[in-house]
Write a protein that holds these residues in place. Sequence first.
Motif, PDB file in Angstrom:
ATOM      1  N   VAL A 238       5.258   5.817   1.705  1.00 26.81           N
ATOM      2  CA  VAL A 238       4.657   7.094   2.082  1.00 26.81           C
ATOM      3  C   VAL A 238       5.151   8.144   1.086  1.00 26.81           C
ATOM      4  CG1 VAL A 238       4.369   8.813   3.885  1.00 26.81           C
ATOM      5  CG2 VAL A 238       4.653   6.411   4.509  1.00 26.81           C
ATOM      6  N   ARG A 239       4.220   8.805   0.429  1.00 23.43           N
ATOM      7  CA  ARG A 239       4.552   9.783  -0.612  1.00 23.43           C
ATOM      8  C   ARG A 239       4.470  11.186  -0.022  1.00 23.43           C
ATOM      9  NH1 ARG A 239       1.779  12.755  -4.649  1.00 23.43           N
ATOM     10  NH2 ARG A 239       2.879  12.845  -6.661  1.00 23.43           N
ATOM     11  N   VAL A 240       5.598  11.922  -0.045  1.00 29.47           N
ATOM     12  CA  VAL A 240       5.662  13.201   0.658  1.00 29.47           C
ATOM     13  C   VAL A 240       6.417  14.258  -0.148  1.00 29.47           C
ATOM     14  CG1 VAL A 240       5.540  12.130   2.942  1.00 29.47           C
ATOM     15  CG2 VAL A 240       7.776  12.548   1.895  1.00 29.47           C
ATOM     16  N   HIS A 241       6.127  15.507   0.185  1.00 28.36           N
ATOM     17  CA  HIS A 241       6.868  16.627  -0.381  1.00 28.36           C
ATOM     18  C   HIS A 241       8.158  16.883   0.403  1.00 28.36           C
ATOM     19  CE1 HIS A 241       2.666  17.428  -1.666  1.00 28.36           C
ATOM     20  NE2 HIS A 241       3.223  17.909  -2.748  1.00 28.36           N
TER      21      HIS A 241
ATOM     22  N   ILE B  37       0.837  -1.202   0.000  1.00 31.40           N
ATOM     23  CA  ILE B  37       0.000   0.000   0.000  1.00 31.40           C
ATOM     24  C   ILE B  37       0.871   1.251   0.000  1.00 31.40           C
ATOM     25  CG2 ILE B  37      -1.742   1.317   1.275  1.00 31.40           C
ATOM     26  CD1 ILE B  37      -2.637  -1.343   2.522  1.00 31.40           C
ATOM     27  N   LEU B  38       0.535   2.177  -0.857  1.00 31.30           N
ATOM     28  CA  LEU B  38       1.124   3.518  -0.845  1.00 31.30           C
ATOM     29  C   LEU B  38       0.099   4.471  -0.260  1.00 31.30           C
ATOM     30  CD1 LEU B  38       3.090   5.411  -3.577  1.00 31.30           C
ATOM     31  CD2 LEU B  38       1.027   6.445  -2.620  1.00 31.30           C
ATOM     32  N   LEU B  39       0.568   5.371   0.597  1.00 34.16           N
ATOM     33  CA  LEU B  39      -0.325   6.385   1.162  1.00 34.16           C
ATOM     34  C   LEU B  39       0.225   7.764   0.845  1.00 34.16           C
ATOM     35  CD1 LEU B  39      -2.904   6.769   2.827  1.00 34.16           C
ATOM     36  CD2 LEU B  39      -1.471   6.873   4.868  1.00 34.16           C
ATOM     37  N   GLY B  40      -0.600   8.587   0.212  1.00 36.28           N
ATOM     38  CA  GLY B  40      -0.200   9.947  -0.120  1.00 36.28           C
ATOM     39  C   GLY B  40      -1.176  10.952   0.465  1.00 36.28           C
ATOM     40  N   VAL B  41      -0.800  11.553   1.581  1.00 35.43           N
ATOM     41  CA  VAL B  41      -1.653  12.590   2.180  1.00 35.43           C
ATOM     42  C   VAL B  41      -0.902  13.900   2.375  1.00 35.43           C
ATOM     43  CG1 VAL B  41      -3.157  10.941   3.348  1.00 35.43           C
ATOM     44  CG2 VAL B  41      -1.140  11.782   4.529  1.00 35.43           C
ATOM     45  N   SER B  42       0.311  13.963   1.867  1.00 30.17           N
ATOM     46  CA  SER B  42       1.183  15.100   2.119  1.00 30.17           C
ATOM     47  C   SER B  42       0.539  16.433   1.770  1.00 30.17           C
ATOM     48  CB  SER B  42       2.469  14.926   1.308  1.00 30.17           C
ATOM     49  OG  SER B  42       3.374  15.979   1.545  1.00 30.17           O
ATOM     50  N   LYS B  43       0.355  17.265   2.795  1.00 28.90           N
ATOM     51  CA  LYS B  43      -0.136  18.637   2.663  1.00 28.90           C
ATOM     52  C   LYS B  43      -1.529  18.741   2.039  1.00 28.90           C
ATOM     53  CE  LYS B  43       4.459  20.759   2.396  1.00 28.90           C
ATOM     54  NZ  LYS B  43       5.329  21.679   1.648  1.00 28.90           N
ATOM     55  N   LYS B  44      -2.272  17.651   1.989  1.00 22.93           N
ATOM     56  CA  LYS B  44      -3.580  17.681   1.342  1.00 22.93           C
ATOM     57  C   LYS B  44      -4.624  18.392   2.186  1.00 22.93           C
ATOM     58  CE  LYS B  44      -2.991  13.834  -1.847  1.00 22.93           C
ATOM     59  NZ  LYS B  44      -3.440  12.501  -2.302  1.00 22.93           N
ATOM     60  N   GLY B  45      -5.761  18.644   1.545  1.00 22.28           N
ATOM     61  CA  GLY B  45      -6.816  19.415   2.197  1.00 22.28           C
ATOM     62  C   GLY B  45      -7.320  18.798   3.471  1.00 22.28           C
ATOM     63  N   THR B  46      -7.318  17.474   3.563  1.00 27.30           N
ATOM     64  CA  THR B  46      -7.774  16.819   4.789  1.00 27.30           C
ATOM     65  C   THR B  46      -6.870  17.171   5.960  1.00 27.30           C
ATOM     66  OG1 THR B  46      -8.800  15.005   3.575  1.00 27.30           O
ATOM     67  CG2 THR B  46      -8.209  14.579   5.864  1.00 27.30           C
ATOM     68  N   ILE B  47      -5.570  17.263   5.720  1.00 25.86           N
ATOM     69  CA  ILE B  47      -4.630  17.690   6.765  1.00 25.86           C
ATOM     70  C   ILE B  47      -4.968  19.112   7.197  1.00 25.86           C
ATOM     71  CG2 ILE B  47      -2.220  18.176   7.310  1.00 25.86           C
ATOM     72  CD1 ILE B  47      -2.701  15.226   7.022  1.00 25.86           C
ATOM     73  N   GLY B  48      -5.185  19.984   6.220  1.00 29.54           N
ATOM     74  CA  GLY B  48      -5.552  21.362   6.545  1.00 29.54           C
ATOM     75  C   GLY B  48      -6.834  21.440   7.335  1.00 29.54           C
ATOM     76  N   HIS B  49      -7.813  20.619   6.975  1.00 32.63           N
ATOM     77  CA  HIS B  49      -9.089  20.586   7.694  1.00 32.63           C
ATOM     78  C   HIS B  49      -8.876  20.180   9.147  1.00 32.63           C
ATOM     79  CE1 HIS B  49     -13.362  19.724   8.440  1.00 32.63           C
ATOM     80  NE2 HIS B  49     -12.951  18.604   9.015  1.00 32.63           N
ATOM     81  N   LEU B  50      -8.087  19.145   9.366  1.00 34.32           N
ATOM     82  CA  LEU B  50      -7.843  18.668  10.731  1.00 34.32           C
ATOM     83  C   LEU B  50      -7.064  19.681  11.570  1.00 34.32           C
ATOM     84  CD1 LEU B  50      -6.959  14.939   9.946  1.00 34.32           C
ATOM     85  CD2 LEU B  50      -9.049  15.806  11.029  1.00 34.32           C
ATOM     86  N   LEU B  51      -6.402  20.603  10.892  1.00 35.52           N
ATOM     87  CA  LEU B  51      -5.644  21.644  11.586  1.00 35.52           C
ATOM     88  C   LEU B  51      -6.406  22.969  11.625  1.00 35.52           C
ATOM     89  CD1 LEU B  51      -2.061  20.879  10.206  1.00 35.52           C
ATOM     90  CD2 LEU B  51      -2.928  20.422  12.507  1.00 35.52           C
ATOM     91  N   GLY B  52      -7.706  22.900  11.423  1.00 37.76           N
ATOM     92  CA  GLY B  52      -8.525  24.099  11.549  1.00 37.76           C
ATOM     93  C   GLY B  52      -8.521  24.995  10.342  1.00 37.76           C
ATOM     94  N   GLY B  53      -8.226  24.440   9.164  1.00 35.93           N
ATOM     95  CA  GLY B  53      -8.275  25.231   7.942  1.00 35.93           C
ATOM     96  C   GLY B  53      -6.958  25.853   7.532  1.00 35.93           C
ATOM     97  N   LEU B  54      -5.848  25.319   8.013  1.00 29.90           N
ATOM     98  CA  LEU B  54      -4.554  25.877   7.649  1.00 29.90           C
ATOM     99  C   LEU B  54      -4.257  25.675   6.168  1.00 29.90           C
ATOM    100  CD1 LEU B  54      -2.217  24.887  10.633  1.00 29.90           C
ATOM    101  CD2 LEU B  54      -3.377  27.063  10.206  1.00 29.90           C
ATOM    102  N   GLY B  55      -3.504  26.613   5.586  1.00 29.08           N
ATOM    103  CA  GLY B  55      -3.145  26.546   4.171  1.00 29.08           C
ATOM    104  C   GLY B  55      -2.064  25.525   3.887  1.00 29.08           C
ATOM    105  N   VAL B  56      -1.793  25.330   2.611  1.00 22.49           N
ATOM    106  CA  VAL B  56      -0.853  24.294   2.160  1.00 22.49           C
ATOM    107  C   VAL B  56       0.501  24.414   2.852  1.00 22.49           C
ATOM    108  CG1 VAL B  56       0.477  23.500   0.169  1.00 22.49           C
ATOM    109  CG2 VAL B  56      -1.962  23.983  -0.071  1.00 22.49           C
ATOM    110  N   ASN B  57       1.031  25.605   2.938  1.00 26.23           N
ATOM    111  CA  ASN B  57       2.374  25.781   3.482  1.00 26.23           C
ATOM    112  C   ASN B  57       2.433  25.700   5.004  1.00 26.23           C
ATOM    113  OD1 ASN B  57       3.504  26.122   0.904  1.00 26.23           O
ATOM    114  ND2 ASN B  57       2.969  28.296   0.899  1.00 26.23           N
ATOM    115  N   GLN B  58       1.284  25.439   5.642  1.00 30.96           N
ATOM    116  CA  GLN B  58       1.247  25.303   7.100  1.00 30.96           C
ATOM    117  C   GLN B  58       0.882  23.892   7.541  1.00 30.96           C
ATOM    118  OE1 GLN B  58      -1.629  28.646   7.453  1.00 30.96           O
ATOM    119  NE2 GLN B  58      -0.162  29.525   8.892  1.00 30.96           N
ATOM    120  N   ARG B  59       1.043  22.921   6.650  1.00 35.61           N
ATOM    121  CA  ARG B  59       0.592  21.560   6.926  1.00 35.61           C
ATOM    122  C   ARG B  59       1.735  20.563   7.128  1.00 35.61           C
ATOM    123  NH1 ARG B  59      -3.877  21.639   2.008  1.00 35.61           N
ATOM    124  NH2 ARG B  59      -5.154  23.360   2.839  1.00 35.61           N
TER     125      ARG B  59
END
Length: 277
Positions: free
Chosen positions: A257-260, A216-238
């Motif tokens: 794990v696929r990451v930036h 399994i590969l998992l790619g969640v790096s900086k995605k919108g779900t991360i931002g949502h869980l952090l209260g709406g933070l933007g891409v560069n704050q994830r």
Amino acid sequence: MLFNQKKPLIMGILNITPDSFSDGGSYSQLDEIVKRAKQMVLDGADIIDVGGESTRPGSSIVRLEEELSRVIPVIKRLVTEIDVPISIDTYKAEVARQAVLAGATIINDIGGAKFDPLMPEVMAQTGAYVILMHNRKPNLEKTNCITAVSGSLTEYEDIVLTVKKEMMESIELVKAAGVNQDKIIIDPGIGFAKTVEGNIELLRRITELHDLGYPILLGVSKKGTIGHLLGGLGVNQRAEGTMAATCFAVSKNINIVRVHDVLENARAARVMEALIG
């Protein structure tokens, strides 16, 4: 064999696009791109994933010739200058074919081999490893964006069971074309044809995907779900949220794990591996 070790592999994202949601346009010159890839390897990347078309919500479809002109020169350089596998991130069969000829050994298809009817055959002919991501194809006659984040494509009765079923369709499609099952990797497609709530449910139940019997590969790096869980933070704050997701992936025996941000996530993964033993 790509998976000859217990620890998860770190896939570094190398976007060669002017509109990628995270680092698009940052590495527009070939020498700069190669330098960035080399740094990723030094930082701990086990795989470099080269992409010439952004798949962020709202991004436009890139013509075949343009995508080829972006990725093929990069791959040709990288295979002579770094010692880790190169992955081509594309849903276009011709891009995948030429990328493997140029030296890529992994085809990472966000369309799960369903977007381009020629893709299963190309995957089989090249003998490359294939990453089949769960996704649902939007009506391209109505939109020039391939990433659905709302509407009927994001509706599921049971998201995990449906994702498993639809991923099995991709698996059977490529196996029927001649892809060796030992070359298949699956990706649940966090952020693709799913709501935030659906993404979270899928992540919470990610271990159920092991039932399919594929890495399994998992790619969640900086995605919108991360931002949502952090209260709406933007891409560069994830970044911190992404590292938490990487640790979560390690704890759930995810294979890639696929990451930036390779350095930070590789370090986080290393500590998590040591702590869980």
